[in-house]
Design a protein around this motif. Structure first.
Motif, PDB file in Angstrom:
ATOM      1  N   ARG B  18      43.307  39.898  42.745  1.00  0.00           N
ATOM      2  CA  ARG B  18      42.134  40.673  43.156  1.00  0.00           C
ATOM      3  C   ARG B  18      40.894  39.822  42.933  1.00  0.00           C
ATOM      4  NH1 ARG B  18      41.026  45.601  39.539  1.00  0.00           N
ATOM      5  NH2 ARG B  18      39.212  44.470  38.810  1.00  0.00           N
ATOM      6  N   VAL B  76      48.845  31.728  36.919  1.00  0.00           N
ATOM      7  CA  VAL B  76      48.137  32.907  36.395  1.00  0.00           C
ATOM      8  C   VAL B  76      47.069  32.465  35.393  1.00  0.00           C
ATOM      9  CG1 VAL B  76      48.401  35.011  35.015  1.00  0.00           C
ATOM     10  CG2 VAL B  76      50.040  34.501  36.812  1.00  0.00           C
ATOM     11  N   VAL B  92      38.945  36.114  39.300  1.00  0.00           N
ATOM     12  CA  VAL B  92      40.187  36.155  40.078  1.00  0.00           C
ATOM     13  C   VAL B  92      41.254  36.733  39.152  1.00  0.00           C
ATOM     14  CG1 VAL B  92      41.836  34.820  41.428  1.00  0.00           C
ATOM     15  CG2 VAL B  92      39.462  34.094  41.335  1.00  0.00           C
ATOM     16  N   ARG B  93      41.656  37.961  39.425  1.00  0.00           N
ATOM     17  CA  ARG B  93      42.556  38.672  38.514  1.00  0.00           C
ATOM     18  C   ARG B  93      43.943  38.773  39.148  1.00  0.00           C
ATOM     19  NH1 ARG B  93      38.724  40.395  35.165  1.00  0.00           N
ATOM     20  NH2 ARG B  93      36.823  41.360  35.947  1.00  0.00           N
ATOM     21  N   SER B  94      44.897  38.114  38.561  1.00  0.00           N
ATOM     22  CA  SER B  94      46.253  38.188  39.123  1.00  0.00           C
ATOM     23  C   SER B  94      46.820  39.569  38.836  1.00  0.00           C
ATOM     24  CB  SER B  94      47.129  37.101  38.521  1.00  0.00           C
ATOM     25  OG  SER B  94      47.308  37.337  37.155  1.00  0.00           O
ATOM     26  N   ILE B  95      47.470  40.125  39.842  1.00  0.00           N
ATOM     27  CA  ILE B  95      47.984  41.490  39.734  1.00  0.00           C
ATOM     28  C   ILE B  95      49.501  41.507  39.663  1.00  0.00           C
ATOM     29  CG2 ILE B  95      48.143  43.712  40.930  1.00  0.00           C
ATOM     30  CD1 ILE B  95      45.483  43.039  42.267  1.00  0.00           C
ATOM     31  N   ARG B  96      50.113  40.694  40.516  1.00  0.00           N
ATOM     32  CA  ARG B  96      51.564  40.811  40.675  1.00  0.00           C
ATOM     33  C   ARG B  96      52.131  39.485  41.180  1.00  0.00           C
ATOM     34  NH1 ARG B  96      54.041  45.871  41.561  1.00  0.00           N
ATOM     35  NH2 ARG B  96      56.110  45.723  42.461  1.00  0.00           N
TER      36      ARG B  96
END
Lengths: 213, 161
Positions: B18, B76, B92-96
């Motif tokens: 995201r 990540v 920048v947020r890693s989600i999955r």
């Protein structure tokens, strides 16, 4: 308080209000935050714990700052310094967390202070913002110091806390990001979960004798 | 030239991330450079060569990043260490993480929209701002008359006080 960001700086110290930071924390998967200069409250299911950071060059300055503090300072954190200052901070009953160890001289926190921190249940904070915003030598040095702290923690068992040190919602980190960044200095996933519990243990320290009804 | 058969290709992993704040229009190329710089500074050139990152999709506040299998943990960490793209503060947020882009797109389809739901003038701290509202009672304030400035991130309750 199973998953706590141990230090964020909401508006006016940063660019995000404490409510927005709490909301963001909830969306990232955290259940509580320690907000410097804010009052304790619960917003959208996220617990906000007030906090105060004290910075002093010597013991006298820190004690003067402690005297000036209001009635409800929340979690009192102090910025670490040289060996003598760190030793003095560990002896002050009101200081619950040592911050900024990465910026202190290499011998400022050794096995003796590690044991003292464990006995007095004073936590040592690992500020992740240094790993994000720092580059080159600054980040390498922070990684070295954190790896050293992790080694001491596994030996002496003092409390660790994890903080994003965020001054904006953009600087806040999810547990997934924290696990990945902590892997850089050898803190594994179980240890990260333990560090997330650090604030809960600081707020409710273990007593030597506890009456169980 | 015949394409290499699937069993002979290297295995990949795809990471859904995201991009914040939603007001910034991200360019895939700029995002790639920011991620590459972050990964190179963390793991060096050899690490970067092993990871082989690429931005395969970047739209509507989300990005999909491809990397080699077993390097997803490093990516990540690298994404978490990105704090600026073209000198604009971002997260920048890693989600999955997934083995296929299809499952990430399916996951993305179930996520709520991040488009702004309104804009109005606001008065905060004695100054005039343009307030952009987002779902979840979030409000981003942009000071009037200033270009390329960092917004304030508030909630509707903050403006009502």
């Amino acid at each position: 308080m199973r998953c706590t960001d141990a230090c964020v700086y909401p508006f006016p110290l940063g660019d995000s209000s404490v409510r927005r930071m709490a909301q963001e924390a909830g969306e990232l998967g955290l259940d509580s935050i320690v907000a410097v200069g804010a009052r304790g409250c619960i917003f959208r299911g996220v617990e906000v714990v007030g906090g105060t950071v004290i910075q002093g060059r010597d013991q006298g300055e820190v004690q003067a700052a402690l005297r000036r503090m209001g009635k409800d300072p929340g979690v009192v954190m102090a910025t670490a310094g040289d060996y003598a200052l760190n030793r003095a901070l560990l002896h002050m009953g009101r200081v619950r967390i040592l911050r900024g160890i990465h910026a202190t001289p290499g011998n400022s926190f050794d096995h003796i202070l590690a044991r003292m921190a464990a006995e007095r249940q004073v936590a040592v904070d690992l500020d992740i913002s240094v790993l994000v915003s720092g580059r080159d030598y600054t980040r390498q040095r922070a990684l070295q110091r954190y790896a050293d702290l992790v080694r001491l923690q596994s030996r002496f068992g003092f409390l660790l806390t994890l903080s994003s040190g965020a001054r904006s919602i953009l600087g806040m980190k999810s547990p997934r990001d924290m696990v990945a960044l902590c892997g850089l200095f050898g803190l594994d996933e179980d240890d990260v979960e333990g560090a997330f519990l650090g604030i809960a243990k600081v707020l409710r320290p273990e007593k030597s004798v506890e009456v169980v009804e | 030239m015949r394409p290499r058969p699937p069993t002979m290709r290297g295995k990949r992993r795809y990471i859904l991330a995201r991009l914040d704040p939603p007001s910034v229009a991200f360019n895939g190329r700029d995002l790639y450079y920011a991620i590459a710089e972050s990964l190179t500074s963390l793991y060096g050139d050899s690490g970067m060569a092993f990871i082989q990152p690429s931005v395969v999709s970047c739209a509507e506040g989300y990005a999909i990043i491809r990397c080699t299998r077993s390097s997803e943990g490093r990516v990540v960490a690298g994404l978490a260490a990105v704090h600026q793209v073209q000198e604009v503060s971002v997260a920048v947020r890693s989600i999955r993480t997934s083995g296929t882009m299809r499952s990430l797109r399916r996951h993305l389809a179930g996520m709520r929209s991040r488009a702004p739901c309104g804009e109005h003038d606001a008065y905060f701290q004695g100054r005039s701002w343009t307030a952009v509202q987002y779902p979840g009672a979030k409000v981003d304030l942009f000071e009037k008359g200033f270009k390329n400035q960092q917004p304030l991130f508030l909630t509707e309750e903050d403006l009502e006080e």
